[in-house]
Design a protein around this motif. Structure first.
Motif, PDB file in Angstrom:
ATOM      1  N   PHE A   1       0.855  -1.178   0.000  1.00 29.04           N
ATOM      2  CA  PHE A   1       0.000   0.000   0.000  1.00 29.04           C
ATOM      3  C   PHE A   1       0.891   1.228   0.000  1.00 29.04           C
ATOM      4  CE2 PHE A   1      -2.572   3.118   2.443  1.00 29.04           C
ATOM      5  CZ  PHE A   1      -3.626   3.222   1.557  1.00 29.04           C
ATOM      6  N   SER A   2       0.567   2.199  -0.840  1.00 28.31           N
ATOM      7  CA  SER A   2       1.410   3.378  -0.997  1.00 28.31           C
ATOM      8  C   SER A   2       0.609   4.652  -0.742  1.00 28.31           C
ATOM      9  CB  SER A   2       1.985   3.384  -2.413  1.00 28.31           C
ATOM     10  OG  SER A   2       2.988   4.339  -2.533  1.00 28.31           O
ATOM     11  N   VAL A   3       1.266   5.623  -0.124  1.00 28.82           N
ATOM     12  CA  VAL A   3       0.642   6.896   0.232  1.00 28.82           C
ATOM     13  C   VAL A   3       1.574   8.027  -0.166  1.00 28.82           C
ATOM     14  CG1 VAL A   3      -0.134   8.335   2.164  1.00 28.82           C
ATOM     15  CG2 VAL A   3      -0.578   5.880   2.189  1.00 28.82           C
ATOM     16  N   SER A   4       1.023   9.111  -0.716  1.00 30.26           N
ATOM     17  CA  SER A   4       1.801  10.328  -0.979  1.00 30.26           C
ATOM     18  C   SER A   4       1.649  11.250   0.222  1.00 30.26           C
ATOM     19  CB  SER A   4       1.283  11.048  -2.223  1.00 30.26           C
ATOM     20  OG  SER A   4       1.540  10.291  -3.365  1.00 30.26           O
ATOM     21  N   LEU A   5       2.765  11.673   0.788  1.00 32.67           N
ATOM     22  CA  LEU A   5       2.752  12.562   1.932  1.00 32.67           C
ATOM     23  C   LEU A   5       3.403  13.876   1.535  1.00 32.67           C
ATOM     24  CD1 LEU A   5       3.471  11.735   5.594  1.00 32.67           C
ATOM     25  CD2 LEU A   5       4.561  13.702   4.557  1.00 32.67           C
ATOM     26  N   VAL A   6       2.612  14.937   1.509  1.00 34.01           N
ATOM     27  CA  VAL A   6       3.131  16.275   1.217  1.00 34.01           C
ATOM     28  C   VAL A   6       3.585  16.859   2.543  1.00 34.01           C
ATOM     29  CG1 VAL A   6       2.629  18.544   0.265  1.00 34.01           C
ATOM     30  CG2 VAL A   6       1.521  16.516  -0.711  1.00 34.01           C
ATOM     31  N   ASN A   7       4.902  17.001   2.689  1.00 31.22           N
ATOM     32  CA  ASN A   7       5.500  17.421   3.954  1.00 31.22           C
ATOM     33  C   ASN A   7       5.770  18.920   3.954  1.00 31.22           C
ATOM     34  OD1 ASN A   7       6.820  17.564   6.385  1.00 31.22           O
ATOM     35  ND2 ASN A   7       8.718  16.667   5.635  1.00 31.22           N
ATOM     36  N   LEU A   8       5.044  19.638   4.802  1.00 35.72           N
ATOM     37  CA  LEU A   8       5.242  21.077   4.962  1.00 35.72           C
ATOM     38  C   LEU A   8       5.879  21.388   6.314  1.00 35.72           C
ATOM     39  CD1 LEU A   8       1.696  22.175   3.692  1.00 35.72           C
ATOM     40  CD2 LEU A   8       3.804  21.936   2.347  1.00 35.72           C
ATOM     41  N   CYS A   9       6.417  20.344   6.978  1.00 38.76           N
ATOM     42  CA  CYS A   9       6.941  20.463   8.339  1.00 38.76           C
ATOM     43  C   CYS A   9       8.391  20.922   8.374  1.00 38.76           C
ATOM     44  CB  CYS A   9       6.880  19.107   9.036  1.00 38.76           C
ATOM     45  SG  CYS A   9       5.222  18.498   9.264  1.00 38.76           S
ATOM     46  N   ALA A  10       8.764  21.424   9.545  1.00 34.46           N
ATOM     47  CA  ALA A  10      10.161  21.761   9.806  1.00 34.46           C
ATOM     48  C   ALA A  10      10.965  20.466   9.915  1.00 34.46           C
ATOM     49  CB  ALA A  10      10.268  22.559  11.104  1.00 34.46           C
ATOM     50  N   ARG A  11      12.255  20.549   9.669  1.00 33.38           N
ATOM     51  CA  ARG A  11      13.120  19.366   9.725  1.00 33.38           C
ATOM     52  C   ARG A  11      13.546  19.003  11.141  1.00 33.38           C
ATOM     53  NH1 ARG A  11      17.028  19.800   4.461  1.00 33.38           N
ATOM     54  NH2 ARG A  11      15.323  20.051   2.976  1.00 33.38           N
ATOM     55  N   THR A  12      13.325  19.894  12.072  1.00 31.09           N
ATOM     56  CA  THR A  12      13.685  19.638  13.469  1.00 31.09           C
ATOM     57  C   THR A  12      12.510  20.033  14.359  1.00 31.09           C
ATOM     58  OG1 THR A  12      14.643  21.837  13.745  1.00 31.09           O
ATOM     59  CG2 THR A  12      16.140  20.085  13.040  1.00 31.09           C
TER      60      THR A  12
END
Length: 139
Positions: free
Chosen positions: A5-16
């Motif tokens: 199962f595959s999901v696309s995750l659009v990451n708008l988060c900080a790296r830390t």
């Protein structure tokens, strides 16, 4: 475990910081459940994968994606999982009023993935919470 199962995750988060911690926990839960996550920074128009958009509620993409921006969490440490249907595709907004709120939303989703597996993403139950106290952990 084989990935099925595959999901696309659009990451708008900080790296830390808190967001990064929540994201790491969520990715770990997905790996254990056999869910393949494609982390990106934009929505791929040609993918049929479910889409998760992860970030603070004041980000432009979260606000534009929400059916009703008034439903988005705005307070400190508030968190939400909001299902949105756009152009025949289902998206799950994983968002919070601040970095800690995003972390709480990701931790909630990670817990659901550990318990329900891919159903937590395919048929998400919406979630919205805000702390009762201004500072958590204080009686």
């Amino acid at each position: 475990m084989a990935r099925e199962f595959s999901v696309s995750l659009v990451n708008l988060c900080a790296r830390t910081g808190p967001e990064a911690h929540g994201l790491a926990e969520f990715l770990s839960a997905c790996a254990t459940a056999g869910i393949d996550i494609d982390v990106t920074h934009r929505i791929a128009p040609d993918s049929d994968d479910p889409i998760l958009v992860v970030g603070r509620s004041d980000s432009a993409l979260i606000r534009l994606s929400a059916a009703d921006p008034a439903e988005l969490p705005v307070g400190a440490e508030s968190a939400a999982l909001i299902r949105v249907d756009r152009d025949g595709r289902t998206m799950l907004l994983v968002t919070g009023g601040d970095a800690t709120g995003v972390m709480y939303a990701l931790l909630e989703l990670a817990e659901r993935v550990r318990f329900y597996g891919r159903k937590a993403i395919v048929v998400p139950a919406e979630f919205c919470e805000s702390p009762d106290l201004a500072v958590r952990g204080v009686d």
